[in-house]
Each structure stands twice: as C-alpha cells, then as structure tokens.
Design an enzyme around this catalytic site. Sequence first.
Site, PDB file in Angstrom:
ATOM      1  N   PHE A  21     -12.972  21.951  13.382  1.00  0.00           N
ATOM      2  CA  PHE A  21     -13.577  20.767  12.771  1.00  0.00           C
ATOM      3  C   PHE A  21     -14.424  20.057  13.820  1.00  0.00           C
ATOM      4  O   PHE A  21     -14.075  20.081  15.003  1.00  0.00           O
ATOM      5  CB  PHE A  21     -12.482  19.828  12.250  1.00  0.00           C
TER       6      PHE A  21
ATOM      7  N   HIS B  68     -18.587   5.227   5.003  1.00  0.00           N
ATOM      8  CA  HIS B  68     -17.529   6.204   4.759  1.00  0.00           C
ATOM      9  C   HIS B  68     -16.158   5.784   5.289  1.00  0.00           C
ATOM     10  O   HIS B  68     -15.139   5.980   4.629  1.00  0.00           O
ATOM     11  CB  HIS B  68     -17.960   7.523   5.424  1.00  0.00           C
TER      12      HIS B  68
ATOM     13  N   GLU C 189     -23.104  18.116   3.954  1.00  0.00           N
ATOM     14  CA  GLU C 189     -24.081  18.528   4.962  1.00  0.00           C
ATOM     15  C   GLU C 189     -24.570  19.960   4.720  1.00  0.00           C
ATOM     16  O   GLU C 189     -25.644  20.353   5.157  1.00  0.00           O
ATOM     17  CB  GLU C 189     -23.445  18.434   6.359  1.00  0.00           C
TER      18      GLU C 189
ATOM     19  N   GLY D 232      -0.540   4.529   0.067  1.00  0.00           N
ATOM     20  CA  GLY D 232      -1.273   5.724   0.478  1.00  0.00           C
ATOM     21  C   GLY D 232      -0.468   6.405   1.576  1.00  0.00           C
ATOM     22  O   GLY D 232       0.740   6.148   1.726  1.00  0.00           O
TER      23      GLY D 232
ATOM     24  N   ARG E  75     -25.638  13.786  12.532  1.00  0.00           N
ATOM     25  CA  ARG E  75     -25.538  12.754  11.503  1.00  0.00           C
ATOM     26  C   ARG E  75     -26.237  11.452  11.877  1.00  0.00           C
ATOM     27  O   ARG E  75     -26.968  10.879  11.073  1.00  0.00           O
ATOM     28  CB  ARG E  75     -24.069  12.414  11.258  1.00  0.00           C
TER      29      ARG E  75
ATOM     30  N   LEU F  50     -20.854  11.627  -2.068  1.00  0.00           N
ATOM     31  CA  LEU F  50     -21.319  12.412  -0.924  1.00  0.00           C
ATOM     32  C   LEU F  50     -22.029  13.690  -1.321  1.00  0.00           C
ATOM     33  O   LEU F  50     -21.559  14.426  -2.182  1.00  0.00           O
ATOM     34  CB  LEU F  50     -20.121  12.836  -0.069  1.00  0.00           C
TER      35      LEU F  50
ATOM     36  N   ARG G 170     -14.839   7.714  14.693  1.00  0.00           N
ATOM     37  CA  ARG G 170     -13.660   8.535  14.411  1.00  0.00           C
ATOM     38  C   ARG G 170     -14.026  10.013  14.351  1.00  0.00           C
ATOM     39  O   ARG G 170     -15.077  10.383  13.822  1.00  0.00           O
ATOM     40  CB  ARG G 170     -13.086   8.115  13.057  1.00  0.00           C
TER      41      ARG G 170
ATOM     42  N   GLN H 262     -18.208   4.070  10.051  1.00  0.00           N
ATOM     43  CA  GLN H 262     -18.804   5.397  10.052  1.00  0.00           C
ATOM     44  C   GLN H 262     -19.616   5.605   8.764  1.00  0.00           C
ATOM     45  O   GLN H 262     -19.114   5.336   7.676  1.00  0.00           O
ATOM     46  CB  GLN H 262     -17.695   6.438  10.125  1.00  0.00           C
TER      47      GLN H 262
ATOM     48  N   LEU I  54      -6.122  11.345   8.884  1.00  0.00           N
ATOM     49  CA  LEU I  54      -4.823  11.707   8.311  1.00  0.00           C
ATOM     50  C   LEU I  54      -3.747  11.704   9.390  1.00  0.00           C
ATOM     51  O   LEU I  54      -2.600  11.343   9.135  1.00  0.00           O
ATOM     52  CB  LEU I  54      -4.891  13.074   7.614  1.00  0.00           C
TER      53      LEU I  54
ATOM     54  N   HIS J  34     -22.217   8.288   6.481  1.00  0.00           N
ATOM     55  CA  HIS J  34     -22.625   9.671   6.241  1.00  0.00           C
ATOM     56  C   HIS J  34     -24.091   9.616   5.806  1.00  0.00           C
ATOM     57  O   HIS J  34     -24.462   8.754   5.014  1.00  0.00           O
ATOM     58  CB  HIS J  34     -21.749  10.277   5.136  1.00  0.00           C
TER      59      HIS J  34
ATOM     60  N   GLY K 281       0.833  -1.200   0.000  1.00  0.00           N
ATOM     61  CA  GLY K 281       0.000   0.000   0.000  1.00  0.00           C
ATOM     62  C   GLY K 281       0.866   1.247   0.000  1.00  0.00           C
ATOM     63  O   GLY K 281       1.822   1.358   0.765  1.00  0.00           O
TER      64      GLY K 281
END
Lengths: 595, 96
Positions: free
Chosen positions: A119, A353, A255, A16, A286, A252, A398, A240, A404, A242, A14
């Site tokens: 956030f 999500h 919101e 990422g 949510r 998505l 989360r 999780q 990240l 959405h 991987g």
Amino acid sequence: MTYTVRKFDAVIVGAGGAGLRAAIQLSEAGYKTAVLTKVFPTRSHTVAAQGGVAASLGNSEEDHWHWHMYDTVKGSDWLGDQDAIEFMCRKANEVVVELEHYGMPFDRLDNGKIYQRPFGGHMSNFGEKPVRRSCAAADRTGHAMLHAMYQRNIKVNTQFFVEWQALDLVRDADGDVLGVTAMDMETGEIVVFHAKATIFATGGSGRIYYSSTNAFINTGDGLGMAARAGIPLEDMEFWQFHPTGVAGAGVLITEGVRGEGGILRNSDGERFMERYAPNAKDLASRDVVSRAMTTEINEGRGCGPNKDFVLLDITHLPPETIMKRLPGIHEIGLQFAGVDCLKEPLPVVPTCHYQMGGIPTNYLGQVVVPKDGESSVPVQGFYAAGECACASVHGANRLGTNSLLDLLVFGKSAGETAVADLGKSGNAHKPLPQEAIDRTLARVDRLNHQKVGADVHDTRLSMQRAMQKHAGVFRFKDMLAAGVDRITEIEQEVARTQIKDKSKVFNTARIEALELDNLIEVAKATIVSANARTESRGAHVRDDATDTPETPDGRDDKNWLKHTLWYREGSRLDYKPVHMKPMSVDTIELKKRAY
Amino acid sequence: MGRPGEGMKEDRKARINRLKWHCRRALLELDLVFDRFWEHYEENLDVQGEAALEKLLEQEDHDLWALVSGREVTADPQLANMIERLREVSPAANFE
C-alpha cells in the site's frame, strides 16, 4: 424540559471501529458499559474503509514495526508524535491477531497465514522499497471488522443504545468529565448518561466540506461536544484530500482511471497537467494533481456554469477497456454526474477524505489539555480514539491503512486505560453539575421554540461552500483570512437556525440542526488554525509558503514544528511541542519528505 | 381533539422520518441515492412502498450498493421494484 439520569461505569459515544474496540475492553473487564450510536453499529463509516489494516506481520516478506514507524513519521511530515507512533506500530500485530480471534475473515496465504498486500507509503528497511503490510478482507475490510467486533460485544454484554444522538459533554467545576447528555431519536427523550469513564469514538467531520467522500453521518459530533465543553481541538488545519471526487457529489473516482489513461482537461479542453508535471502528467502524485486542478479553477479555467470543476476524460479509451478495467466508474458517472463517461468527460474536484486532527489524546487514549504550564495533562474521566482523536499518529498526513490500525490500537488503549482508572476509582459517581445539563436543555429548547431564523440546509450549504473555497486542498493567504470572516458570519446564523418540524418522534430536521452545531465548531477550528499556520506541511499546502533551503517545500521546522490547539472560547490558538522522542528507539530525525 | 385523519397523518410522518433516518448509511453513494429518492417520494410513498423500502434497508451497505449500482440483481420482486425506483430518480444537479 425534563430529563432522566442513567448510571453506567462507562459510556462510549460512537459504535464504529474505535468505539466497538474500546467497548470490548470495558465489558470484558465486567464494567457496565453503554455505547450510544446514531446509526446501527455495522452502518458506521468504518464500513467504507476498504484498503486494509497495516501490521508488520511479515507473512510474505521480512518486515519490522520500526520500518512501519519510520514510514508513519515520514508520512506525517514529522508532525506525528513519535512515542504514539512507536506505540501504534508495535501494537499492530497484537490487535490484528486479536481481531482474527474475534472471527475476522482476513484473506489468507496458502499456508494459512494472513495475506498481506502493498500500500502507498509503506516500505521496508526505512524507505527502501515497497513492502506487503496491509491485511485485508477482500474489499470489505472495515465492514468485516465491525461485524467481528459487534459480535464480540454482544457476547460480553455491552449495552447498545442505537439511534441516540449525543448532545453535550458533562464536565464539572474541576474540569472532570462525568458523562454525556443524549437524545433518544425514537421519542425525543433526553437522558443524562452519568459515567465514571466517557470515551468519544465519533469518527470524522468531513461534511464540513462541500465536496467530501464522507457519509452524511460524519458531522464531527464528538469534536463539537468537546469544543463546547472547553476542550481544545488539535491540528485541525490538516485534512487529506483526494484529487478526483465527482463534482457536486464527492463520490471517489479511483486513481486507476488516470492509470488506465484518463486525462484531466480544463474549460479550454487543454490537458493542463502537461504544464504542471511534464513527465508524470496526469499520473503525478495526489497533491501535485490536486494543486494543479485548484490553480486551473482559481485562474478561471474551470468548467460548468460556476467554473468550479475540471474534467476527467476517458472518452478516447475503448469502451471495453473502461467496462473491464474500471468496473463501477460508468455507473458512478451515470448516477452521480448524469454523465455517460464513454461519451462525455466526468466533472471532478479535489475532495475531502480524512481528518488528521481532532480531540487531543496521548497514546493511552486519555484526552489531554494544557494545564498549569504543562502541555498535556489528562482530563479526568475522558478518553477518545479513532478519527475524532488526535494521538497524534497521522500528524500532517495519514498513510493508507493506518486509519484502521489507529482505531484498533487506540480504541483498545482507551478502553484499557479506562479500565485501569475505574479500578482505582471508588464506587460512587461524582455529583452531576446542573449547569452543564441546563446548557444542553437550553440548546434543544431554543430549537423547539425558535420561530424565525436561518434554514438548516441553507446554512450548512453556505458553510460547506465557504470551506471548500477558502480552506480547500491548496490554500492562499488572502482566501484564508477572508474565510475566517465568512465562517464567523455563518457561525452567527448557526446560532439562530430554525426548524419548522417541532415533532418529537424521529425528528430528522432537529437532528440535522444539532449536527450543524457540531460541524460549525469543526469548520471554525479548521479555518482559524489553517489561517495561522503560515508554512506548508503534509496536507496543509499554502501558496505563500516558499521553497527555500531553510524551508524545503515551504515546511518551516524552526517556527512550525508544533501542534496547533484551537479553543472555542474567543477562537483562541495555542501550541504545544511535537513529541520527537519515541518510547524506546532513537528519534527519527527531520528531513525533507520525498518519495 | 384534532381533525379526523390528523392522527394518521402524524403516524405517517413519524414512519417516514424513521425510514429517512434509516437511509443514513455508511457509504456516501447510498446517502446520495436516498437523498434523491426522498426528494421524489417523501409525499407519495405508499404503504407497500414503505414496506419494500424497510426490507431493502435491512441489507448490508455493500450489498445494497451492489444492487443499486446494478452489479447484482435480486430475485425478490418487492426489492427489485424498489431498486428500480432508486435507479430511476435522475441525478440532481446539486448535492450538498
């Protein structure tokens, strides 16, 4: 079938955020490191992360890692391991500054420091008021991060194997991990990557659901490989969701659409949120909105031929407002729902999500399993980081911008631990166990020869629909139990999939069949774990878990303050305690999670 | 020996498969658009189309989505033509 063997000090699966971060650590230390990736590194799903990365830098206002830790423990609904959470929050500033030094173009304040924005769920002074903690690079944080780390890896001579599909973990009789088997997509050639350290950074598995925001590459390859090699999967019932993904597509809908006055309606045209949340209505949190939507669908008030979605209506808003305040929504409606949202409502469903569970690890990035009466013993030579791993910092839910951070902190940590272990090990690689390699060859060989069997596309679709129906955002006892049976049936079909195309060069049908082998393990782990956990906690919400003084909002700490471990063999469940003791500070004591 | 033209057919299949894999992107939006594209074009994408798509796929994902969603435009006629084709394929009823 033939194969070749290539030797490396370390192999990372991987490329990422987590994989690239781990690779920097190993290559900088001078170890010969191979990174295998299905797609070009900067096309990994980390690209889709836009919100930013959390770190209590305190550039705009006072902040502290301890406050961040509190928010994360609370967000996790107390299922997160408090030692790992303390470790992550304390390391945040260091990894963000490192990233800055790799060339990450963070947004800046006038004084040159990194700009930070608020956030959801991130607060100052132990939950008092919102704090600016997220560091971002415009709306391309994940993408910029991958670029900075990829460039750094090129500089330190990490060897990339791009468009290689990892197939299986190689584990010997002692249980030690000695590398992976993998296939070069270009040629169909199978290679054993023989390594002293193997790090999984394979990302999430959101494609187990019919409605998912995840890109097609998110097929849980690391989880499937780990499960087949006898490693348990931790806390897989926690996903999780959405509330508003475009029905049938998963894309998505922000919101902000409800914020601007968008209204959810059922098949009777009723604004149903008035019944569930008389004050907040469509702007309720949510989970409340997702649950209400699911209830409407389950009670037969869904829309469309299958009555399986509800409508998000913005037709009453002035078109100029929509085009100005909600850029992109009109195009998304046209492209993915075939709907002009200025004239017609958008079909939406709660959409998967993020995966909170994964391969069990500790804060050092080591994969840990129960052994000889101990709950967390490291598997020699095996490490994991990022969404595929469960450290566990996200617990049952989360917080935004912590994903990240997770991949930076634990990517680095896994790399550092591997470097330390390599320093202690001798020069020789342990001998490869032939039977582990033979199992991979047999799996690929079956696909090459199977003439009559289940279609990969149809079988995957059956699995995705079953998961959506039986283990979606709001869960019901009978549905979960029936879901275990259904997924077990589908598992039998997966074992006999057939592909018509038997060619070697870039055979995408074969890759998809191999990916399905991984997806089904994740799906089964999820449904079996969810069926067993009879409480509600974080993202796992059950209709039959009642709100009592002892079990607020259905959360049952007396019986369920523990991590689930699902083993593939016999679909067996085990449990292990949550680490309530942080590294240096006092335990953040249990209380009801309310915002 | 195979029939005449069989080798060429095999070559095309390998090229198309490679392009299809390169359409696996980091963003779901692009995966969905390309999925629809291949439903329409798998059998009849000509060599010029292959070249245009290959060039387009070199774009970064966010830039690519900005082009496909019409927020940005390209001055390159080869790319513009391919973007047009991607935008034309009508929304399928059932995505996986």
